[in-house]
Design an enzyme around this catalytic site. Structure first.
Site, PDB file in Angstrom:
ATOM      1  N   CYS A 315      86.884  32.435  84.757  1.00 16.69           N
ATOM      2  CA  CYS A 315      86.751  31.232  84.013  1.00 16.69           C
ATOM      3  C   CYS A 315      87.970  30.939  83.419  1.00 16.69           C
ATOM      4  CB  CYS A 315      85.748  31.749  82.913  1.00 16.69           C
ATOM      5  SG  CYS A 315      84.086  32.026  83.215  1.00 16.69           S
ATOM      6  N   ARG A 411      77.970  21.182  85.954  1.00 12.03           N
ATOM      7  CA  ARG A 411      77.944  22.022  85.064  1.00 12.03           C
ATOM      8  C   ARG A 411      78.803  22.058  83.822  1.00 12.03           C
ATOM      9  NH1 ARG A 411      79.711  27.792  83.999  1.00 12.03           N
ATOM     10  NH2 ARG A 411      77.803  28.672  83.306  1.00 12.03           N
TER      11      ARG A 411
HETATM   12  P1  XMP Z   1      81.686  37.237  85.935  1.00  9.40           P
HETATM   13  O1  XMP Z   1      82.325  37.665  84.874  1.00  9.40           O
HETATM   14  O2  XMP Z   1      80.198  37.847  86.109  1.00  9.40           O
HETATM   15  O3  XMP Z   1      80.890  35.715  85.105  1.00  9.40           O
HETATM   16  O4  XMP Z   1      82.016  36.852  87.248  1.00  9.40           O
HETATM   17  C1  XMP Z   1      80.104  34.691  85.976  1.00  9.40           C
HETATM   18  C2  XMP Z   1      79.758  33.790  85.016  1.00  9.40           C
HETATM   19  O5  XMP Z   1      80.728  33.095  84.720  1.00  9.40           O
HETATM   20  C3  XMP Z   1      80.338  31.456  84.349  1.00  9.40           C
HETATM   21  N1  XMP Z   1      81.069  30.909  85.223  1.00  9.40           N
HETATM   22  C4  XMP Z   1      82.407  30.015  84.849  1.00  9.40           C
HETATM   23  N2  XMP Z   1      82.712  29.823  83.832  1.00  9.40           N
HETATM   24  N3  XMP Z   1      84.380  28.453  84.698  1.00  9.40           N
HETATM   25  C5  XMP Z   1      84.003  28.995  83.592  1.00  9.40           C
HETATM   26  O6  XMP Z   1      84.302  28.961  82.451  1.00  9.40           O
HETATM   27  C6  XMP Z   1      83.822  28.725  86.149  1.00  9.40           C
HETATM   28  O7  XMP Z   1      84.460  28.037  86.760  1.00  9.40           O
HETATM   29  C7  XMP Z   1      82.862  29.263  86.053  1.00  9.40           C
HETATM   30  N4  XMP Z   1      81.907  29.754  87.021  1.00  9.40           N
HETATM   31  C8  XMP Z   1      80.876  30.562  86.586  1.00  9.40           C
HETATM   32  C9  XMP Z   1      78.855  31.642  84.796  1.00  9.40           C
HETATM   33  O8  XMP Z   1      78.338  31.648  83.503  1.00  9.40           O
HETATM   34  C10 XMP Z   1      78.634  32.917  85.671  1.00  9.40           C
HETATM   35  O9  XMP Z   1      77.425  33.406  85.676  1.00  9.40           O
END
Ligand code: XMP
Length: 498
Positions: A315, A411
């Site tokens: 993120c 999203r």
């Molecule tokens: P982890 O830390 O498990 O996080 O890899 C997965 C979660 O991150 C969110 N997610 C995003 N958040 N930009 C964001 O700010 C993104 O591109 C992105 N893609 C996923 C989402 O909540 C996921 O479950």
């Protein structure tokens, strides 16, 4: 004065999982007595409190099947057409342990050369042959290595060398795994086609699969048909109502409204619509990180909340938008508030270890949602590749430019706009191969049990009771304490997880 205003508007410090550490408790029970079951939503309880994230490098049907078999659940991502996403859900609902319900079939007029190419591409050697070359067609035969080994002319059609239908042993639709096993043993064959009354192929059973087939006593199943539980994500735009309808028709058990900032009129509208239209399907809203955001979604009727903003491993939301919250604080405050309304929360993102899982649940989360932890497994979408001798799989944020170009922009932009400017809120990269979830999920479960045991809690429920009774305590770690808590003072070391 300006400094007073600053103090008033920056009222407190927020903590991450790494900032906190659990105080040990008294251990009066064994590891195997620990109950890690917990609520995903008001109506769904999981034996293993793990959820795979709706991301296109994390959850499609293979991930969702293995998560549900092991007691968790997978949320199928929506970065694909409505039809494809509904088909993914259906594959999970129709999954039967030990049955191959989507076998690759050949048509009788395919040539030997095409068969060789298919074998090379897929890496297996036996295929059923059906009239139309697809599952559901009339069964005409099977080809295996034995049928192809001695033919030299690459143009010979499959119908000339397959083992024909009248020489095949088959089973009728509805056969149990035990019966199928008996038939295979008696027939001494490697594959058993399963056909319906019209002699059309509905599944295939492989002897090798049966032998490695494990029983999954913790599997997450629905109460009606005893099929595996599965979730799917949707956005908040008008067309997402059609998506929701297709998912419900395919049998989805829980819909996750996927938004990086869930407190919007668009999300409230779609939650109200979903609850009115599909009252039997649970809805998880989000993402939120504060009680006031949570309240709006609770009032709209959600059955669960997803908590986390800008803290995932891929993120960049906090950097790009300057909004978000450190995850341990977000989980604690939202869980405590939502509990008063009987709504469980899913701690989404930022999980880097089994210790983080234990902390999230002890801070009040019902379940944890993971992206990066589950990417790079045999069950995540995509192929492995090598870089500098390390086996990797791609993992990308749904807000990365790469993913948004395929449609995941919704999203991050909730309303229908025609803006041409995309602002990435995530990155794409790769994670190291972790092998199969068959071994990895039991490792995560055992790590969690160790954490609960050390904290003196025999279940997730007990941990949360103690938390709210002030009997389960966390301390804040100074930066030096954090580095002391990690590996230090070694020249080199090898980290193997399990
Ligand atoms: P982890 O830390 O498990 O996080 O890899 C997965 C979660 O991150 C969110 N997610 C995003 N958040 N930009 C964001 O700010 C993104 O591109 C992105 N893609 C996923 C989402 O909540 C996921 O479950």
């Amino acid at each position: 004065t300006p400094s007073q205003i600053f103090v008033r508007n920056t009222s407190c410090i927020a903590y991450t999982y790494d900032d906190l550490i659990l105080m040990p408790g008294h251990i009066g029970f064994g590891l195997n007595e620990i109950d890690i079951s917990s609520q995903l939503t008001k109506n769904i309880r999981l034996q293993a409190p793990f959820v795979s994230s709706p991301m296109d490098t994390v959850t499609e049907h293979k991930m969702a099947i293995m998560m549900a078999l092991q007691g968790g659940i997978g949320i199928i991502h929506s970065n694909m057409s409505i039809e494809d996403q509904a088909a993914e859900v259906l594959k999970v609902k129709k999954f039967k342990n030990g049955f191959i319900t989507d076998p690759v079939c050949l048509s009788p007029d395919m040539t030997l050369e095409e068969v060789w190419r298919t074998k090379d591409k897929l890496g297996f050697s036996s295929f059923p042959v059906t009239e139309c070359g697809r599952l559901g067609g009339k069964l005409l035969g099977i080809i295996s290595n034995r049928d192809t080994s001695f033919i030299e002319d690459p143009n010979v059609p499959v119908s000339d060398f397959m083992t024909p239908r009248d020489k095949l042993v088959s089973a009728k639709e509805g056969v149990s795994l035990i019966e199928a096993n008996d038939i295979l043993k008696k027939s001494k064959k490697g594959k058993l086609p399963v056909v319906n009354e019209k002699d059309e192929l509905v599944a295939l059973i492989a002897r090798t699969d049966l032998q490695k087939n494990i029983d999954y006593p913790l599997a997450s199943k629905d109460n009606v048909n005893k099929q595996l539980l599965v979730g799917a994500s949707i956005g908040t735009r008008p067309e997402d109502r059609d998506r929701a309808k297709a998912l419900v028709d395919a049998g989805v058990d829980v819909i996750v409204v996927d938004s990086s900032q869930g407190d919007s009129v668009y999300q409230l509208d779609i939650i109200r619509y979903l609850k009115a239209e599909f009252p039997k399907v649970d809805v998880i809203g989000g993402n939120v990180v504060t009680p006031s955001q949570a309240l709006h979604l609770i009032e709209a009727g959600v059955d669960g909340l997803r908590v986390g903003m800008g803290i995932g491993s891929i993120c960049t939301t906090q950097e790009v938008c300057a909004v978000g919250r450190a995850q341990a604080s977000a989980v604690y405050h939202v869980a405590k508030f939502a509990k008063r309304h009987g709504i469980p929360i899913v701690a989404d993102g930022g999980i880097k270890s089994t210790g983080h899982i234990a902390k999230a649940l002890c801070l009040g989360a019902g379940c944890v949602m993971m992206g990066g932890m589950l990417a790079g497994t045999d069950e995540s979408p995509g192929e492995y590749f090598y870089q500098d001798g390390v086996r990797l799989k791609r993992y990308r944020g749904m807000g990365s430019l790469e993913a948004m170009e395929k449609g995941s922009e919704k999203r991050y932009v909730w309303e229908n706009t025609t803006t041409a400017i995309k602002v990435a809120q995530g990155v794409s990269g790769a994670v190291q191969d972790k092998g199969t979830l068959r071994r990895y999920i039991p490792y995560l479960m055992q790590g969690l049990r160790h954490g609960l045991q050390d904290a003196g809690c025999a279940s997730v429920a007990e941990a949360q009771e103690k938390l709210y009774a002030d009997k389960l305590r966390f301390e804040i770690r100074s930066p030096a304490a954090q580095s002391e808590g990690g590996v230090h003072s070694l020249h080199s070391y090898q980290k193997r997880l399990y």
